[in-house]
Design a protein around this motif. Sequence first.
Motif, PDB file in Angstrom:
ATOM      1  N   ILE A  27      18.387 -52.957 -40.863  1.00 41.49           N
ATOM      2  CA  ILE A  27      17.192 -53.477 -41.518  1.00 41.49           C
ATOM      3  C   ILE A  27      16.791 -52.540 -42.644  1.00 41.49           C
ATOM      4  O   ILE A  27      16.465 -51.366 -42.398  1.00 41.49           O
ATOM      5  CB  ILE A  27      16.022 -53.619 -40.515  1.00 41.49           C
ATOM      6  CG1 ILE A  27      16.427 -54.530 -39.349  1.00 41.49           C
ATOM      7  CG2 ILE A  27      14.779 -54.147 -41.227  1.00 41.49           C
ATOM      8  CD1 ILE A  27      15.402 -54.570 -38.230  1.00 41.49           C
ATOM      9  N   GLU A  28      16.847 -53.040 -43.877  1.00 41.54           N
ATOM     10  CA  GLU A  28      16.396 -52.232 -45.011  1.00 41.54           C
ATOM     11  C   GLU A  28      14.870 -52.275 -45.042  1.00 41.54           C
ATOM     12  O   GLU A  28      14.280 -53.337 -45.264  1.00 41.54           O
ATOM     13  CB  GLU A  28      16.989 -52.765 -46.319  1.00 41.54           C
ATOM     14  CG  GLU A  28      16.779 -51.811 -47.481  1.00 41.54           C
ATOM     15  CD  GLU A  28      17.694 -52.119 -48.660  1.00 41.54           C
ATOM     16  OE1 GLU A  28      18.747 -51.466 -48.765  1.00 41.54           O
ATOM     17  OE2 GLU A  28      17.355 -53.012 -49.457  1.00 41.54           O
ATOM     18  N   VAL A  29      14.250 -51.110 -44.832  1.00 39.75           N
ATOM     19  CA  VAL A  29      12.812 -51.072 -44.597  1.00 39.75           C
ATOM     20  C   VAL A  29      12.000 -50.664 -45.820  1.00 39.75           C
ATOM     21  O   VAL A  29      10.775 -50.680 -45.779  1.00 39.75           O
ATOM     22  CB  VAL A  29      12.470 -50.133 -43.417  1.00 39.75           C
ATOM     23  CG1 VAL A  29      13.024 -50.711 -42.113  1.00 39.75           C
ATOM     24  CG2 VAL A  29      13.011 -48.735 -43.652  1.00 39.75           C
ATOM     25  N   ASP A  43      17.203 -48.118 -30.252  1.00 38.67           N
ATOM     26  CA  ASP A  43      18.326 -47.187 -30.349  1.00 38.67           C
ATOM     27  C   ASP A  43      19.549 -47.797 -31.021  1.00 38.67           C
ATOM     28  O   ASP A  43      20.379 -47.069 -31.578  1.00 38.67           O
ATOM     29  CB  ASP A  43      18.712 -46.687 -28.951  1.00 38.67           C
ATOM     30  CG  ASP A  43      17.657 -45.755 -28.368  1.00 38.67           C
ATOM     31  OD1 ASP A  43      16.818 -45.244 -29.140  1.00 38.67           O
ATOM     32  OD2 ASP A  43      17.673 -45.545 -27.137  1.00 38.67           O
ATOM     33  N   ASP A  44      19.677 -49.118 -30.956  1.00 35.03           N
ATOM     34  CA  ASP A  44      20.873 -49.753 -31.528  1.00 35.03           C
ATOM     35  C   ASP A  44      20.632 -50.316 -32.934  1.00 35.03           C
ATOM     36  O   ASP A  44      21.451 -51.074 -33.453  1.00 35.03           O
ATOM     37  CB  ASP A  44      21.375 -50.879 -30.608  1.00 35.03           C
ATOM     38  CG  ASP A  44      20.336 -51.978 -30.404  1.00 35.03           C
ATOM     39  OD1 ASP A  44      19.154 -51.771 -30.748  1.00 35.03           O
ATOM     40  OD2 ASP A  44      20.713 -53.054 -29.900  1.00 35.03           O
ATOM     41  N   VAL A  45      19.512 -49.951 -33.552  1.00 30.77           N
ATOM     42  CA  VAL A  45      19.169 -50.468 -34.884  1.00 30.77           C
ATOM     43  C   VAL A  45      19.203 -49.341 -35.909  1.00 30.77           C
ATOM     44  O   VAL A  45      18.655 -48.255 -35.681  1.00 30.77           O
ATOM     45  CB  VAL A  45      17.773 -51.125 -34.875  1.00 30.77           C
ATOM     46  CG1 VAL A  45      17.327 -51.478 -36.296  1.00 30.77           C
ATOM     47  CG2 VAL A  45      17.788 -52.381 -34.000  1.00 30.77           C
ATOM     48  N   TYR A  46      19.872 -49.597 -37.030  1.00 30.87           N
ATOM     49  CA  TYR A  46      19.869 -48.678 -38.166  1.00 30.87           C
ATOM     50  C   TYR A  46      18.768 -49.106 -39.134  1.00 30.87           C
ATOM     51  O   TYR A  46      18.722 -50.273 -39.531  1.00 30.87           O
ATOM     52  CB  TYR A  46      21.196 -48.731 -38.928  1.00 30.87           C
ATOM     53  CG  TYR A  46      22.373 -48.107 -38.216  1.00 30.87           C
ATOM     54  CD1 TYR A  46      22.768 -46.806 -38.512  1.00 30.87           C
ATOM     55  CD2 TYR A  46      23.107 -48.826 -37.277  1.00 30.87           C
ATOM     56  CE1 TYR A  46      23.866 -46.231 -37.887  1.00 30.87           C
ATOM     57  CE2 TYR A  46      24.203 -48.265 -36.645  1.00 30.87           C
ATOM     58  CZ  TYR A  46      24.579 -46.967 -36.951  1.00 30.87           C
ATOM     59  OH  TYR A  46      25.667 -46.402 -36.328  1.00 30.87           O
ATOM     60  N   ILE A  47      17.911 -48.170 -39.516  1.00 33.62           N
ATOM     61  CA  ILE A  47      17.009 -48.464 -40.627  1.00 33.62           C
ATOM     62  C   ILE A  47      17.710 -48.049 -41.917  1.00 33.62           C
ATOM     63  O   ILE A  47      18.397 -47.029 -41.976  1.00 33.62           O
ATOM     64  CB  ILE A  47      15.643 -47.766 -40.480  1.00 33.62           C
ATOM     65  CG1 ILE A  47      15.791 -46.254 -40.264  1.00 33.62           C
ATOM     66  CG2 ILE A  47      14.835 -48.408 -39.363  1.00 33.62           C
ATOM     67  CD1 ILE A  47      14.467 -45.511 -40.313  1.00 33.62           C
TER      68      ILE A  47
END
Length: 557
Positions: free
Chosen positions: A69-71, A95-99
């Motif tokens: 997710i591009e935040v 834990d399994d999400v990349y920002i």
Amino acid sequence: MTSFDHTKYRAFEPVAIENRTWPDQEITSAPIWSSVDLRDGNQALVEPMTVEQKKQFFALLVDVGFKEIEVGFPAASQLDFDFVRWLIEENQVPDDVYIQVLTQARPELIERTYESLKGAKKAIVHVYNSTSKTQREQVFRLGKDGIKEIAVKGAQCVKEHAAKHPETEWVFQYSPESFTGTETDFAIEVVDAVIDVWQPTPDNKAIINLPATVEVATPNRFADQIEYFCRNVKQRDSMIISLHTHNDRGCGVAAAELGLMAGADRIEGTLLGNGERTGNMDVVTMAMNMYSQGIDPELALGDMDRIISVVQACTLLQVHPRHPYAGELVFTAFSGSHQDAIKKCLANQTDDKPWDVAYLPIDPRDVGRSYQEVIRVNSQSGKGGVAYTLEQEYGLALPRWLQVEFSPIVQQFAEQDGGVVNAESMKGLFESRFMTGDKPYQLGKYDHAKDDVDTVHAELNSDSGVINITGTGNGALSAFSEALGKHFGMRVDIIQYQEHALTVGSDSQAIAYVQANIDGDRFNGVAIDSDIVSASVQALMATVNQKILQNTDANVA
């Protein structure tokens, strides 16, 4: 020369590619999805999202199932910086999400970007610079070597800052902005130079994002660019090839699909397509396209109304009623022939069969819609839509002959009213036209005796008093028709009859539909009662009442 002059434009010059393979490829699995709603989508809004709106939107993206997710652009906006810090400090990122965060290839911006990411568990640093011929010559006034140098120095800076924070799992992403407007060989040259700095491996890949920042050609030309790039770039096995298409020509989804067939691995886009100019690639549409082909999109899009609600609340943009898969009217049929086909197909559809319903590419229930929303009745509608609505809303399974009689009544009402006829209005029309068993005569007490023949003794109540009638026949309905005919001096022939239960249980009710020829004119009557025989004779009474009223009107005229 007019202001509308096509000669001032030049056709896109396609990449020279031989033996292209993408036309024979099929999409068989979901790509890696990356949402850019909170960055690219946000910067396209008249009123950018507040922190609270971003929080709400981020929660939705996590629930839908995005793992990347591009935040924001934290180096360019204090609000974005604060939002990134809130996500990290308040432990809001699963834990399994990349920002993912975006930065231009400028040292001071890259440094600020890493400040925003301190303490992150997993992060994608997305660095970019524009490489297109137009931007090089008219904006930056740099040659190819100057543009490549910007990319290389940016890549070096990204790598150096990451090394200072080994506690974070870093992924590097580079975009040659305006890739579609860049000579493809030069884009490859720039990317190769960036990869030389980062030195990714097949086990630790870099993301190379190829943006159609402005859509400049047909989707097949974009696919050619992607396949050519994938064939000729160095260390392809150490890259995740990502696409970021826009919708300037209205083909953002198509370009992304063909690009995936041409070798891409990852797709960036926004829910429902918000973005600059005509919008970003619509993730909902592309994912649902896959779903409709029996492919798991690996995104949870079953609660479409929630998705729409959050997107509208955060962007202040309304979803078009004809938006693919999501719009209010996309599963709705007004055309009579369409309604009839849908009604018949739905009657044949069972859960153990593959979905195969005319005009409905997917089952509306899969995105949280109901069949009541599929068919709506207006002046263009036919008997199928009318029948479907009454059955779904009130359990009235109109026989075909009654559908034929009733649908023109609804159509005429719709033409006068000028809009959609809702179920309540339709039921009112139906009752006033066919459930006429109480005026001018209403069935009172009646007795049905069965011997060699059926005999009916009945009382008819009216404003003038009580009338007693008697008739015989083959069955109660036949006997009652003879009694009515004798008393009123009419010939009453029953042409059509149908009945069914409306409810079940001890207090169940039944409905009877009767069509009768009375002195050469056809009338339709309907009645509901707990006793089916009583319902049938009341329905016949309704037809006679209609004839009596017709004769009264004729005499008055």
